[in-house]
Design a protein around this motif. Structure first.
Motif, PDB file in Angstrom:
ATOM      1  N   SER A 135       7.833   1.993   2.262  1.00 36.72           N
ATOM      2  CA  SER A 135       6.418   1.841   2.635  1.00 36.72           C
ATOM      3  C   SER A 135       5.953   0.394   2.615  1.00 36.72           C
ATOM      4  N   TYR A 136       6.875  -0.536   2.391  1.00 37.63           N
ATOM      5  CA  TYR A 136       6.524  -1.960   2.331  1.00 37.63           C
ATOM      6  C   TYR A 136       5.477  -2.235   1.247  1.00 37.63           C
ATOM      7  N   GLY A 137       5.642  -1.574   0.108  1.00 41.51           N
ATOM      8  CA  GLY A 137       4.769  -1.838  -1.027  1.00 41.51           C
ATOM      9  C   GLY A 137       3.402  -1.195  -0.967  1.00 41.51           C
ATOM     10  N   ASP A 138       3.239  -0.184  -0.118  1.00 40.23           N
ATOM     11  CA  ASP A 138       1.939   0.477   0.006  1.00 40.23           C
ATOM     12  C   ASP A 138       1.814   1.551  -1.065  1.00 40.23           C
ATOM     13  N   HIS A 139       0.899   1.338  -2.015  1.00 33.60           N
ATOM     14  CA  HIS A 139       0.755   2.261  -3.140  1.00 33.60           C
ATOM     15  C   HIS A 139       0.124   3.587  -2.739  1.00 33.60           C
ATOM     16  N   PHE A 140      -0.397   3.682  -1.538  1.00 30.42           N
ATOM     17  CA  PHE A 140      -0.850   4.982  -1.026  1.00 30.42           C
ATOM     18  C   PHE A 140       0.315   5.963  -1.005  1.00 30.42           C
ATOM     19  N   TYR A 155      -0.704   3.960 -12.864  1.00 27.91           N
ATOM     20  CA  TYR A 155       0.666   4.360 -13.194  1.00 27.91           C
ATOM     21  C   TYR A 155       0.807   4.603 -14.692  1.00 27.91           C
ATOM     22  N   LEU A 156       0.287   3.688 -15.492  1.00 24.20           N
ATOM     23  CA  LEU A 156       0.417   3.799 -16.940  1.00 24.20           C
ATOM     24  C   LEU A 156      -0.287   5.040 -17.474  1.00 24.20           C
ATOM     25  N   THR A 197      -0.890  18.920  -8.842  1.00 21.53           N
ATOM     26  CA  THR A 197      -0.287  17.592  -9.016  1.00 21.53           C
ATOM     27  C   THR A 197      -0.221  16.847  -7.692  1.00 21.53           C
ATOM     28  N   ILE A 198       0.153  17.557  -6.631  1.00 20.41           N
ATOM     29  CA  ILE A 198       0.233  16.930  -5.306  1.00 20.41           C
ATOM     30  C   ILE A 198      -1.149  16.453  -4.855  1.00 20.41           C
ATOM     31  N   LEU A 199      -2.158  17.309  -5.022  1.00 18.62           N
ATOM     32  CA  LEU A 199      -3.522  16.939  -4.615  1.00 18.62           C
ATOM     33  C   LEU A 199      -4.048  15.763  -5.435  1.00 18.62           C
ATOM     34  N   LEU A 200      -3.846  15.817  -6.741  1.00 16.79           N
ATOM     35  CA  LEU A 200      -4.307  14.740  -7.620  1.00 16.79           C
ATOM     36  C   LEU A 200      -3.605  13.419  -7.284  1.00 16.79           C
ATOM     37  N   SER A 201      -2.287  13.492  -7.070  1.00 15.75           N
ATOM     38  CA  SER A 201      -1.508  12.292  -6.771  1.00 15.75           C
ATOM     39  C   SER A 201      -1.930  11.677  -5.439  1.00 15.75           C
ATOM     40  N   THR A 202      -2.158  12.527  -4.448  1.00 16.20           N
ATOM     41  CA  THR A 202      -2.584  12.038  -3.138  1.00 16.20           C
ATOM     42  C   THR A 202      -3.960  11.401  -3.217  1.00 16.20           C
ATOM     43  N   PHE A 203      -4.859  12.027  -3.959  1.00 15.11           N
ATOM     44  CA  PHE A 203      -6.208  11.465  -4.142  1.00 15.11           C
ATOM     45  C   PHE A 203      -6.140  10.104  -4.825  1.00 15.11           C
ATOM     46  N   LEU A 204      -5.304   9.997  -5.860  1.00 14.01           N
ATOM     47  CA  LEU A 204      -5.185   8.728  -6.581  1.00 14.01           C
ATOM     48  C   LEU A 204      -4.608   7.642  -5.682  1.00 14.01           C
ATOM     49  N   GLY A 205      -3.633   8.011  -4.837  1.00 14.03           N
ATOM     50  CA  GLY A 205      -3.038   7.027  -3.947  1.00 14.03           C
ATOM     51  C   GLY A 205      -3.998   6.546  -2.878  1.00 14.03           C
ATOM     52  N   LYS A 206      -4.766   7.466  -2.323  1.00 13.03           N
ATOM     53  CA  LYS A 206      -5.638   7.117  -1.199  1.00 13.03           C
ATOM     54  C   LYS A 206      -6.959   6.504  -1.647  1.00 13.03           C
ATOM     55  N   PHE A 207      -7.540   7.034  -2.720  1.00  8.92           N
ATOM     56  CA  PHE A 207      -8.871   6.579  -3.135  1.00  8.92           C
ATOM     57  C   PHE A 207      -8.874   5.886  -4.507  1.00  8.92           C
ATOM     58  N   GLY A 208      -8.130   6.436  -5.450  1.00  8.40           N
ATOM     59  CA  GLY A 208      -8.159   5.895  -6.803  1.00  8.40           C
ATOM     60  C   GLY A 208      -7.581   4.497  -6.903  1.00  8.40           C
ATOM     61  N   TYR A 209      -6.400   4.295  -6.314  1.00  8.06           N
ATOM     62  CA  TYR A 209      -5.746   2.987  -6.427  1.00  8.06           C
ATOM     63  C   TYR A 209      -6.572   1.881  -5.771  1.00  8.06           C
ATOM     64  N   PRO A 210      -7.035   2.050  -4.518  1.00  8.01           N
ATOM     65  CA  PRO A 210      -7.858   0.980  -3.932  1.00  8.01           C
ATOM     66  C   PRO A 210      -9.116   0.688  -4.748  1.00  8.01           C
ATOM     67  N   SER A 211      -9.762   1.738  -5.267  1.00  8.56           N
ATOM     68  CA  SER A 211     -10.999   1.542  -6.032  1.00  8.56           C
ATOM     69  C   SER A 211     -10.740   0.764  -7.315  1.00  8.56           C
ATOM     70  N   VAL A 212      -9.694   1.154  -8.037  1.00  5.30           N
ATOM     71  CA  VAL A 212      -9.362   0.469  -9.292  1.00  5.30           C
ATOM     72  C   VAL A 212      -8.923  -0.968  -9.010  1.00  5.30           C
ATOM     73  N   PHE A 258      -3.933  -9.555   0.378  1.00  9.67           N
ATOM     74  CA  PHE A 258      -3.950  -8.225  -0.228  1.00  9.67           C
ATOM     75  C   PHE A 258      -2.901  -7.341   0.458  1.00  9.67           C
ATOM     76  N   VAL A 259      -1.641  -7.575   0.149  1.00 12.62           N
ATOM     77  CA  VAL A 259      -0.589  -6.770   0.779  1.00 12.62           C
ATOM     78  C   VAL A 259      -0.289  -5.586  -0.136  1.00 12.62           C
ATOM     79  N   THR A 260      -1.263  -4.721  -0.315  1.00 16.43           N
ATOM     80  CA  THR A 260      -1.103  -3.553  -1.172  1.00 16.43           C
ATOM     81  C   THR A 260      -1.625  -2.307  -0.480  1.00 16.43           C
ATOM     82  N   GLY A 261      -1.598  -2.293   0.798  1.00 15.95           N
ATOM     83  CA  GLY A 261      -2.114  -1.166   1.563  1.00 15.95           C
ATOM     84  C   GLY A 261      -3.289  -1.567   2.411  1.00 15.95           C
TER      85      GLY A 261
END
Length: 281
Positions: free
Chosen positions: A24-29, A81-82, A107-122, A255-258
């Protein structure tokens, strides 16, 4: 062979994290959800000496993420992640008792939500973007042209420059979002440019053909040699965002993180700049 299969479970989580990052070239999504799902499944399928095996299966990656964060005192990339690696593992053990399917789906829904919305917000909430503010004149020695090789002059009050090259996958992924931002901030005093930087030995015709396939409304311009651009502007990775105010660099950030982080950040910067310049959109 049996020993190898027994040890394999200890490599599933770190291998998932690394491979997801490469693909994914480092995309945390993508990296975050796949890593958390791997933690869930690993914990679910472990048998005997559960605590010891969970430590061997999950702790190395957790420490690998934690230690650099402690050294730099920078948790914007690592915090979720931590927190959620151990939570995903506990969900996996909980699913072992009963109702695997709904807990796995959760788990799948929570993980997808964190990748798409949680990670960018944090990430954006913990980013001190003041370090990207660098008020200095834009180098006049740099020359930019359009596809007809006519020289481009930056004459608008605010100019947004998105630097990219044809080998950068995240650059291509964020183009549709860059298009949306350029339309959102349509104003006579604001100009958006997509700046193609050449790869080594890449012809001008190859660069224009790559751009013609994109078909976006914002204007693409072409820079001089890669080394000259990077040396003059002080960056070496892509995509890179520079914002000018009256020919002065007021923001220069990477910002090469997604693509969502890149665009959310651009939107935030433009809100600040347009308000400061009293521009009505």
């Amino acid at each position: 062979m049996k020993l190898f299969s027994q040890k394999l479970k200890y490599f599933i989580v770190p291998a998932t994290y690394i491979l997801a990052g490469i693909i994914s070239y480092g995309d945390h999504f993508h990296i975050l959800p796949l890593t958390l799902i791997a933690c869930f499944l690993t914990a679910y399928f472990l048998k005997e000496n559960i605590r010891r095996q969970m430590l061997w299966a999950l702790l190395p990656l957790w420490l690998l993420i934690l230690i650099p964060s402690l050294i730099d005192l920078d948790f914007k990339r690592s915090l979720l992640y931590l927190i959620f690696i151990p939570i995903s593992a506990l969900l996996g053990r909980w699913a072992k008792t009963s109702y695997f399917a709904p807990k796995f789906a959760l788990t799948i829904l929570l993980s997808t939500f964190l990748g798409k919305f949680g990670y960018p917000s944090v990430f954006l909430a913990l980013t001190d973007d003041s370090k990207f503010y660098d008020t200095k004149p834009f180098p006049k020695k740099l020359i930019f042209t359009d596809k007809h090789k006519d020289t481009i002059q930056f004459q608008n009050k605010i100019t947004v420059l998105d630097f990219w090259n044809t080998s950068c996958k995240p650059c291509y992924e964020k183009f549709p979002y860059y298009e949306k931002i350029s339309k959102k901030y349509q104003h006579p005093e604001i100009a958006f440019y997509s700046v193609n930087v050449p790869l080594k030995n890449q012809s001008f015709e190859e660069r224009t053909k790559a751009e013609e396939k994109l078909g976006y409304s914002y204007k693409t311009i072409y820079s001089e040699a890669l080394k000259k651009v990077q040396k003059s502007l002080g960056f070496n990775s892509y995509p890179h965002l520079i914002i000018l105010n009256d020919s002065t660099i007021i923001y220069s950030g990477n910002f090469v993180t997604g693509e969502s982080i890149y665009i959310d950040n651009l939107d935030r910067q433009l809100q600040k700049i347009t308000q400061k310049n009293s521009l009505q959109l």
